[in-house]
Design a protein around this motif. Structure first.
Motif, PDB file in Angstrom:
ATOM      1  N   SER A 130       0.852  -1.185   0.000  1.00 13.23           N
ATOM      2  CA  SER A 130       0.000   0.000   0.000  1.00 13.23           C
ATOM      3  C   SER A 130       0.888   1.235   0.000  1.00 13.23           C
ATOM      4  CB  SER A 130      -0.911   0.009   1.233  1.00 13.23           C
ATOM      5  OG  SER A 130      -1.684   1.185   1.268  1.00 13.23           O
ATOM      6  N   LEU A 131       0.581   2.179  -0.901  1.00  9.88           N
ATOM      7  CA  LEU A 131       1.349   3.424  -1.026  1.00  9.88           C
ATOM      8  C   LEU A 131       0.429   4.626  -0.868  1.00  9.88           C
ATOM      9  CD1 LEU A 131       3.510   2.586  -4.193  1.00  9.88           C
ATOM     10  CD2 LEU A 131       4.176   2.310  -1.793  1.00  9.88           C
ATOM     11  N   SER A 132       0.972   5.702  -0.324  1.00 11.37           N
ATOM     12  CA  SER A 132       0.193   6.933  -0.155  1.00 11.37           C
ATOM     13  C   SER A 132       0.948   8.097  -0.765  1.00 11.37           C
ATOM     14  CB  SER A 132      -0.061   7.207   1.325  1.00 11.37           C
ATOM     15  OG  SER A 132      -0.629   8.490   1.511  1.00 11.37           O
ATOM     16  N   SER A 133       0.214   8.974  -1.451  1.00 10.81           N
ATOM     17  CA  SER A 133       0.826  10.190  -2.008  1.00 10.81           C
ATOM     18  C   SER A 133       0.901  11.267  -0.935  1.00 10.81           C
ATOM     19  CB  SER A 133      -0.028  10.696  -3.177  1.00 10.81           C
ATOM     20  OG  SER A 133      -1.243  11.265  -2.687  1.00 10.81           O
ATOM     21  N   GLY A 134       1.479  12.397  -1.308  1.00  9.77           N
ATOM     22  CA  GLY A 134       1.421  13.562  -0.454  1.00  9.77           C
ATOM     23  C   GLY A 134       0.021  14.148  -0.475  1.00  9.77           C
ATOM     24  N   THR A 135      -0.190  15.276   0.203  1.00  7.20           N
ATOM     25  CA  THR A 135      -1.529  15.860   0.282  1.00  7.20           C
ATOM     26  C   THR A 135      -1.770  16.826  -0.876  1.00  7.20           C
ATOM     27  OG1 THR A 135      -0.707  17.627   1.720  1.00  7.20           O
ATOM     28  CG2 THR A 135      -1.605  15.638   2.783  1.00  7.20           C
ATOM     29  N   PHE A 136      -3.043  16.875  -1.292  1.00  6.77           N
ATOM     30  CA  PHE A 136      -3.496  17.784  -2.334  1.00  6.77           C
ATOM     31  C   PHE A 136      -4.702  18.552  -1.793  1.00  6.77           C
ATOM     32  CE2 PHE A 136      -1.177  14.556  -4.524  1.00  6.77           C
ATOM     33  CZ  PHE A 136      -0.586  15.178  -5.620  1.00  6.77           C
ATOM     34  N   SER A 137      -4.765  19.819  -2.124  1.00  6.47           N
ATOM     35  CA  SER A 137      -5.847  20.656  -1.592  1.00  6.47           C
ATOM     36  C   SER A 137      -7.174  20.410  -2.298  1.00  6.47           C
ATOM     37  CB  SER A 137      -5.472  22.136  -1.723  1.00  6.47           C
ATOM     38  OG  SER A 137      -5.244  22.466  -3.103  1.00  6.47           O
ATOM     39  N   SER A 138      -7.119  19.801  -3.480  1.00  8.75           N
ATOM     40  CA  SER A 138      -8.346  19.594  -4.247  1.00  8.75           C
ATOM     41  C   SER A 138      -8.244  18.280  -5.031  1.00  8.75           C
ATOM     42  CB  SER A 138      -8.584  20.750  -5.218  1.00  8.75           C
ATOM     43  OG  SER A 138      -9.606  20.451  -6.149  1.00  8.75           O
ATOM     44  N   MET A 139      -9.389  17.649  -5.230  1.00  6.55           N
ATOM     45  CA  MET A 139      -9.413  16.429  -6.035  1.00  6.55           C
ATOM     46  C   MET A 139      -9.473  16.756  -7.524  1.00  6.55           C
ATOM     47  SD  MET A 139     -11.809  13.667  -4.061  1.00  6.55           S
ATOM     48  CE  MET A 139     -13.311  14.616  -4.325  1.00  6.55           C
ATOM     49  N   GLY A 184      -8.971  12.204 -12.020  1.00  4.81           N
ATOM     50  CA  GLY A 184      -8.662  11.630 -13.327  1.00  4.81           C
ATOM     51  C   GLY A 184      -7.583  10.569 -13.251  1.00  4.81           C
ATOM     52  N   LEU A 185      -6.565  10.810 -12.422  1.00  8.45           N
ATOM     53  CA  LEU A 185      -5.484   9.840 -12.255  1.00  8.45           C
ATOM     54  C   LEU A 185      -6.028   8.560 -11.602  1.00  8.45           C
ATOM     55  CD1 LEU A 185      -2.562   8.901 -12.280  1.00  8.45           C
ATOM     56  CD2 LEU A 185      -2.182  10.212 -10.170  1.00  8.45           C
ATOM     57  N   ARG A 186      -6.827   8.730 -10.577  1.00  3.68           N
ATOM     58  CA  ARG A 186      -7.423   7.555  -9.909  1.00  3.68           C
ATOM     59  C   ARG A 186      -8.198   6.695 -10.908  1.00  3.68           C
ATOM     60  NH1 ARG A 186     -12.546   8.986  -6.606  1.00  3.68           N
ATOM     61  NH2 ARG A 186     -13.168   9.251  -8.806  1.00  3.68           N
ATOM     62  N   ASP A 187      -9.033   7.368 -11.703  1.00  3.83           N
ATOM     63  CA  ASP A 187      -9.869   6.615 -12.645  1.00  3.83           C
ATOM     64  C   ASP A 187      -9.033   5.944 -13.732  1.00  3.83           C
ATOM     65  OD1 ASP A 187     -12.004   7.482 -11.171  1.00  3.83           O
ATOM     66  OD2 ASP A 187     -12.595   9.078 -12.570  1.00  3.83           O
ATOM     67  N   ALA A 188      -7.963   6.628 -14.189  1.00  4.23           N
ATOM     68  CA  ALA A 188      -7.119   6.056 -15.238  1.00  4.23           C
ATOM     69  C   ALA A 188      -6.385   4.820 -14.739  1.00  4.23           C
ATOM     70  CB  ALA A 188      -6.118   7.105 -15.729  1.00  4.23           C
ATOM     71  N   ILE A 189      -5.911   4.859 -13.500  1.00  4.70           N
ATOM     72  CA  ILE A 189      -5.211   3.695 -12.938  1.00  4.70           C
ATOM     73  C   ILE A 189      -6.174   2.515 -12.800  1.00  4.70           C
ATOM     74  CG2 ILE A 189      -4.078   2.791 -10.874  1.00  4.70           C
ATOM     75  CD1 ILE A 189      -2.846   5.586 -10.486  1.00  4.70           C
ATOM     76  N   ASN A 190      -7.358   2.782 -12.288  1.00  2.00           N
ATOM     77  CA  ASN A 190      -8.335   1.698 -12.116  1.00  2.00           C
ATOM     78  C   ASN A 190      -8.778   1.131 -13.463  1.00  2.00           C
ATOM     79  OD1 ASN A 190      -8.302   1.857  -9.313  1.00  2.00           O
ATOM     80  ND2 ASN A 190      -9.934   3.374  -9.249  1.00  2.00           N
ATOM     81  N   LYS A 191      -8.906   1.988 -14.458  1.00  2.00           N
ATOM     82  CA  LYS A 191      -9.332   1.541 -15.779  1.00  2.00           C
ATOM     83  C   LYS A 191      -8.276   0.668 -16.461  1.00  2.00           C
ATOM     84  CE  LYS A 191     -11.195   3.304 -20.149  1.00  2.00           C
ATOM     85  NZ  LYS A 191     -11.518   4.527 -20.940  1.00  2.00           N
ATOM     86  N   ALA A 192      -7.017   0.866 -16.093  1.00  2.00           N
ATOM     87  CA  ALA A 192      -5.935   0.081 -16.712  1.00  2.00           C
ATOM     88  C   ALA A 192      -6.038  -1.404 -16.367  1.00  2.00           C
ATOM     89  CB  ALA A 192      -4.580   0.619 -16.265  1.00  2.00           C
ATOM     90  N   GLY A 195      -4.294  -4.766 -11.782  1.00  2.00           N
ATOM     91  CA  GLY A 195      -4.174  -5.294 -10.432  1.00  2.00           C
ATOM     92  C   GLY A 195      -3.744  -4.250  -9.423  1.00  2.00           C
ATOM     93  N   VAL A 196      -3.720  -2.994  -9.827  1.00  2.00           N
ATOM     94  CA  VAL A 196      -3.419  -1.889  -8.906  1.00  2.00           C
ATOM     95  C   VAL A 196      -4.690  -1.061  -8.755  1.00  2.00           C
ATOM     96  CG1 VAL A 196      -2.048   0.183  -8.503  1.00  2.00           C
ATOM     97  CG2 VAL A 196      -0.996  -1.822  -9.566  1.00  2.00           C
ATOM     98  N   SER A 197      -5.156  -0.917  -7.533  1.00  2.00           N
ATOM     99  CA  SER A 197      -6.371  -0.132  -7.295  1.00  2.00           C
ATOM    100  C   SER A 197      -5.997   1.212  -6.676  1.00  2.00           C
ATOM    101  CB  SER A 197      -7.332  -0.882  -6.367  1.00  2.00           C
ATOM    102  OG  SER A 197      -6.734  -1.115  -5.110  1.00  2.00           O
ATOM    103  N   ALA A 198      -6.710   2.244  -7.099  1.00  2.00           N
ATOM    104  CA  ALA A 198      -6.451   3.600  -6.618  1.00  2.00           C
ATOM    105  C   ALA A 198      -7.708   4.151  -5.960  1.00  2.00           C
ATOM    106  CB  ALA A 198      -6.022   4.505  -7.778  1.00  2.00           C
ATOM    107  N   SER A 199      -7.517   4.896  -4.900  1.00  2.00           N
ATOM    108  CA  SER A 199      -8.634   5.546  -4.218  1.00  2.00           C
ATOM    109  C   SER A 199      -8.155   6.870  -3.652  1.00  2.00           C
ATOM    110  CB  SER A 199      -9.182   4.651  -3.098  1.00  2.00           C
ATOM    111  OG  SER A 199      -8.178   4.375  -2.142  1.00  2.00           O
ATOM    112  N   ILE A 200      -9.094   7.734  -3.327  1.00  2.00           N
ATOM    113  CA  ILE A 200      -8.779   9.055  -2.764  1.00  2.00           C
ATOM    114  C   ILE A 200      -9.385   9.117  -1.367  1.00  2.00           C
ATOM    115  CG2 ILE A 200      -9.083  11.542  -2.994  1.00  2.00           C
ATOM    116  CD1 ILE A 200      -9.314  11.111  -6.020  1.00  2.00           C
ATOM    117  N   ALA A 212      -3.006   0.483  -3.960  1.00  2.00           N
ATOM    118  CA  ALA A 212      -2.858  -0.849  -3.377  1.00  2.00           C
ATOM    119  C   ALA A 212      -2.693  -1.859  -4.501  1.00  2.00           C
ATOM    120  CB  ALA A 212      -4.065  -1.204  -2.521  1.00  2.00           C
ATOM    121  N   SER A 213      -1.688  -2.685  -4.373  1.00  2.00           N
ATOM    122  CA  SER A 213      -1.460  -3.733  -5.370  1.00  2.00           C
ATOM    123  C   SER A 213      -2.218  -4.983  -4.954  1.00  2.00           C
ATOM    124  CB  SER A 213       0.026  -4.034  -5.479  1.00  2.00           C
ATOM    125  OG  SER A 213       0.490  -4.595  -4.255  1.00  2.00           O
ATOM    126  N   LYS A 214      -2.137  -6.001  -5.790  1.00  2.00           N
ATOM    127  CA  LYS A 214      -2.607  -7.308  -5.350  1.00  2.00           C
ATOM    128  C   LYS A 214      -1.649  -7.829  -4.295  1.00  2.00           C
ATOM    129  CE  LYS A 214      -4.839  -8.850  -9.642  1.00  2.00           C
ATOM    130  NZ  LYS A 214      -4.835  -9.886 -10.714  1.00  2.00           N
TER     131      LYS A 214
END
Length: 689
Positions: A130-139, A184-192, A195-200, A212-214
């Motif tokens: 499981s990996l986490s990015s830094g913080t963003f002020s807006s989605m 957009g990044l979250r959706d693009a990763i999930n659409k690929a 086996g890597v899932s992205a969430s915000i 999160a990987s498998k």
């Protein structure tokens, strides 16, 4: 004398007149006959014999249609019972014994599981990185444009060295004006769908991207950003050997299970291939608890299925005997007693019950080997015991032979040939196979490496386009600033990057890259004449790797004969010629195989269901027979209409004749009226006043 003459004349004339008068009087003013009724009676008598014959024929034909429906229903039930005998699962059924435990749960026990006792010890459960990015002020705010290349593999404990897993393809994510945001990044990763899932997740008014990987140690994530010069920002998602701007929250781990003392590792907690045919989920680990699992053969299912078939056949025989034989209840023969199709079908079934199964030799080849006998009345009987033989002994002592008798079976005399398919046209038997051309894969062997190891890509143009099976990749480039310590490591990297290409993924084409005797070797994963590897364009420094523009060696299709007939080869699949006994059999041939033989048997169940299906299928023999009977019924109806038309014409002729007779009678009546009293008016006979 004159008086005597007159007297004699008068007497004779009077008698004639009286006779004529009496006839006319009897006739009256007409014939007095009911001509309509007479015509009906004569017409009915004329057509009665033919009408009865046609009615009898039509009744028989309609009864046959109905009885063929009953026959089809009975035959279908018999086919169902026979088909159950043809399933390998019927004879491979297993029973399971396991104590209560919180460490694991059994999810599937397949018929192919091998009987035995297994000691399972769960030492580690799998988990996902499981990996986490830094913080963003807006989605929705821009995050930068360019590409993110995601690869899967394994990080070392210090998370500073990544080993790519070349068997996993990963993806390249493009971020442009259409998806330039955290969402957009979250959706693009999930659409690929790699086996890597992205969430915000929200963190007190700010937002983070979680990846999160498998589960599994080799499903960990590497991310490398390539930013557009005018829209920087994607580098904040880098997680590679050079830059790790994401935070690892949890490492990926494999599940570790000891099976009878042997330690095995799997990426998932869903364990499906440690014990063949047994699947289980891991819930927790323990260094002290051992789970004992026992798998036993469950012969009871096969035994009951065989008994059910015997019962089904005897029921079928009883039902059908009323149609094709003598019906004791109706005290007469069934409508299909003389039908050739029904007779042929019953004969065929009896032959299968008593004959040896084609394609089998040795072991059990017929029902009689199991103690299943045909009685004098044609029914089947199970002989439970005959000394050391009989049904009970067959099940208890020779169960494998019982299975081979009923279930379709394919085999090859050499390991390099495997029979994979058969069809309805395939005939049981043994066939000789001779390989005249070896199957091969497309292959390109580069020249000797000019560069030496360790190989540093800094400042080098290691880019290229490759054609695999005539599909060209986009430009592929080795990562800049990376050092490869060996040819094997370089080969793994190249294989991963090539198989990651979207053009190849679209057609599911892959290759293997190896390093042999100082040379890179690129081999297509497919066999045959369409299997090719070619470098179409290369970067300026690719010659350091011994790579130049050009094609390698094209693969070849397997060639050979089956029973002396030239077979069709495609890739490493060999198909016997059409219209031969082996038609429909399909086999794969491994390189190096020169000859061998293959054997095919449908088993008892397959032989019977194939025959029954010939009768039951939509275009089958019963359907064809019913169509012919319906045509015969239509012909009888036509004959009835013709008979009715002829009868109507016959009645019309009778009525015409009767009308002519009535006309004559009316004329006679008129004559009678004229003759009435004629003697009184004739000279010498008239009465005096």
């Amino acid at each position: 004398m004159g008086v005597l003459m007159v007297s004699g004349t008068s007497s004779t004339t009077s008698n004639n007149g009286s006779t004529g008068s009496s006839i006319i009087s009897a006739l009256g003013t007409g014939s007095g006959i009911d001509t309509n009724k007479l015509a009906d009676q004569l017409t009915e008598a004329s057509k009665m014999v033919q009408a009865e014959r046609l009615t009898t024929k039509k009744t028989l034909l309609e009864t046959q249609i109905s009885d063929f429906g009953l026959l089809r229903s009975s035959l279908s039930k018999l086919e169902t019972a026979a088909a159950a005998l043809g399933s390998a699962d019927t004879f491979n059924a297993k029973a399971l014994s396991i104590p209560e435990t919180t460490l694991l749960g059994i999810t599937k026990l397949d018929a192919k599981a091998v009987a035995g006792s297994y000691q399972l010890k769960v030492e580690q459960v799998a988990q996902a990185q499981s990996l986490s990015s830094g913080t963003f002020s807006s989605m929705t705010a821009p995050i930068g444009k360019g590409t993110l290349t995601i690869r899967l593999g394994e990080w070392n404990a210090a998370v500073n060295d990544f080993e790519v897993d070349s068997t996993k393809t990963g993806a390249t994510i493009t971020i442009d004006d259409t998806n330039n945001s955290l969402t957009g990044l979250r959706d693009a990763i999930n659409k690929a769908n790699i086996g890597v899932s992205a969430s915000i997740v929200s963190d007190g008014g700010s937002f983070k991207l979680l990846l999160a990987s498998k589960s599994g140690a080799k499903n960990e994530i590497e991310i490398t950003a390539a930013e557009d010069a005018g829209a920087l920002g994607l580098a904040s998602f880098n997680f590679n050997e050079t830059t790790r701007n994401l935070t690892q929250l949890q490492e990926g781990l494999d599940a570790k299970v000891r099976v009878n003392g042997l330690l095995v590792s799997r990426e998932s907690n869903q364990i499906k291939d440690v014990v063949e045919g047994l699947e289980f989920d891991l819930f927790a680990s323990s260094l002290t608890e051992t789970v004992s699992v026992t798998i036993n053969e469950d012969k009871s299912i096969a035994e009951q299925t065989i008994r059910d078939f015997v019962t089904a056949y005897n029921t079928f025989k009883t039902e059908v005997e009323k149609l094709v034989g003598f019906d004791t209840e109706a005290k007469g023969y069934g409508s299909l007693h003389r039908d050739p199709l029904a007779s042929s079908m019953m004969k065929g079934l009896r032959n299968i019950l008593s004959a040896s199964v084609p394609g089998l030799s040795g072991g059990f080849t017929s029902l009689s080997n199991l103690g299943i006998r045909t009685e004098l009345d044609g029914s089947l009987k199970i002989t439970e015991s005959e000394g050391n033989t009989g049904f009970r002994a067959a099940i208890d002592n020779n169960f494998a032979l019982v299975r081979d008798l009923f279930v379709p079976k394919t085999s090859a005399s050499v390991s390099g040939i495997e029979v994979t398919k058969y069809s309805a046209k395939s005939q049981p038997g043994t066939y000789d196979v001779v390989i005249t051309q070896q199957p091969s894969k497309g292959k390109l062997t580069a020249g000797a490496m000019v560069a030496t190891f360790p190989l540093d890509t800094t400042g080098k143009d290691y880019s290229f386009k490759l054609k695999l099976n005539d599909i060209e990749t986009a430009t592929i480039t080795l990562p800049a600033g990376k050092i490869y310590t060996s040819g094997a490591e370089l080969a793994t990297e190249l294989q991963s990057l090539i198989n990651l290409d979207t053009n190849l993924k679209a057609v599911k084409s892959t290759l293997a890259v190896s390093f042999d005797a100082g040379k890179l070797v690129f081999t297509s994963d497919s066999y045959g004449s369409t299997s090719k590897v070619e470098f179409s364009t290369i970067g300026a420094d690719m010659t350091d790797l011994g790579i130049s523009v050009g094609a390698g060696t094209t693969g070849t299709n397997v060639g050979g004969t089956v029973n002396g007939e030239v077979a069709f080869g495609y890739g490493n699949v060999l198909l016997p010629a059409l219209n031969t006994k082996a038609e429909g059999l399909s086999m794969t041939v491994q390189p190096g195989t020169t000859s061998g033989s293959i054997t095919f048997s449908r088993g008892f169940a397959g032989t019977m269901t194939t025959m029954i299906n010939d009768y039951l299928k939509t275009s089958g023999l019963i359907k064809e027979r019913e169509a012919n009977i319906n045509k015969d019924i239509d012909n009888v109806k036509d004959d009835e209409e013709t008979l009715n038309r002829r009868s109507e014409a016959y009645r019309a002729r009778l009525m015409a004749q009767f009308q002519a007779m009535e006309s004559i009678v009316r004329g006679l009546n008129s004559t009678g009226d004229f003759l009435d009293g004629i003697l009184d008016r004739l000279p010498f006979t008239a009465k005096s006043g």
